[in-house]
Design an enzyme around this catalytic site. Sequence first.
Site, PDB file in Angstrom:
ATOM      1  N   ARG A   1      44.213  31.596  36.726  1.00  0.00           N
ATOM      2  CA  ARG A   1      45.681  31.756  36.250  1.00  0.00           C
ATOM      3  C   ARG A   1      46.037  30.815  35.378  1.00  0.00           C
ATOM      4  NH1 ARG A   1      44.637  36.213  37.739  1.00  0.00           N
ATOM      5  NH2 ARG A   1      45.955  37.318  39.273  1.00  0.00           N
TER       6      ARG A   1
ATOM      7  N   HIS B   1      41.292  37.465  28.858  1.00  0.00           N
ATOM      8  CA  HIS B   1      41.470  37.829  30.401  1.00  0.00           C
ATOM      9  C   HIS B   1      40.396  38.956  30.651  1.00  0.00           C
ATOM     10  CE1 HIS B   1      44.475  37.252  33.699  1.00  0.00           C
ATOM     11  NE2 HIS B   1      43.603  37.942  34.113  1.00  0.00           N
TER      12      HIS B   1
ATOM     13  N   GLU C   1      49.934  33.910  27.565  1.00  0.00           N
ATOM     14  CA  GLU C   1      48.870  34.929  27.587  1.00  0.00           C
ATOM     15  C   GLU C   1      49.744  36.388  27.676  1.00  0.00           C
ATOM     16  OE1 GLU C   1      45.608  35.327  30.149  1.00  0.00           O
ATOM     17  OE2 GLU C   1      46.751  35.374  31.681  1.00  0.00           O
TER      18      GLU C   1
END
Length: 329
Positions: A233, A294, A262
């Site tokens: 994260r 991601h 993000e």
Amino acid sequence: MKILFYDTKKYDRESFDKIIPEYKDIQIEYAEEDISERTAKYAKGYDAICAFVSSDVSEKVLKILKECGVKLVLMRCAGYNNVDVGAAKKYGITVLRVPGYSPEAVAEHAMALALASNRHIHKAYIKVRENNFSLVGLTGINFYGKIAGIIGTGKIGAAMCRICRGFGMKVMAYDIYKNPDLNFVEYTDLDTVLEKSDLISLHCPLTDDSYHMINKKTIKKMKDNVVLVNTSRGALIDTQDLIQGIREHKFHSVGLDVYEEETKNVFENREDDILETSITSRLLSFPNVIVTSHQAFLTEEALEAISYTTLENAKSFEMGNLIENNVVK
């Protein structure tokens, strides 16, 4: 059961369309837009919605879903820090997730980031495309014989431990709970992991305790020339402090699949946009930093596992079965 899938991409549709014929009592429809206060109303007439890792599943959104008659929120991911679990409980909405789809997929990407940033593969690729075969600026470090520090040894962290061991690294780890299957790992306190590791890889959930665990103080404890990787994260790292550490030449290289700002970028093409802040641009400006979008989870095997678990969650909910993947207690 009718399910509305939000924020779907081509790979989502292909993966779920492949297995939906096995679930005769489930009907799914796809929306390209993500769920928000504006789009939550589209769920009227559906029994459930399916959201993803950066979706807004806040109290305001859940209230609208409740008014639309939605009883179930399916998260096609492991993390649910973007879900207001308390509000879901208040509105009687069940939230189910996919806790373990392919830990190896994420761990392999973490090592890919470590290797690519360490050996400057991103720079070498661009240089050679321009017929520049100079080796200046491409010097890496050996991982063999070095110390890997793994922070968090759940399924993904454990997979990363095994990968590092395969590279001939000594593996140290920090976790509140020791994984009994990792008998080759030396568990120790966080400070020791930070101080001794040549490669540090983050594999822990985002909680109040882990928020900004990598900050000015903890960066100062790290070895000079350390390699740092984050596939968990973004908010585990204080980005401003990380940028300062990079500027001070603390890091040999940094590999990030996640970063703090993000949310609006994840899975989107923003080539023609002016980004809201300069943080991402600053990270991308450093020659020893690699940022990916991601994508650590994105393998064929992981997508298949996500699809099956998501639809099995829906099926079990419809049948009234007890489901371990429920995050609303």
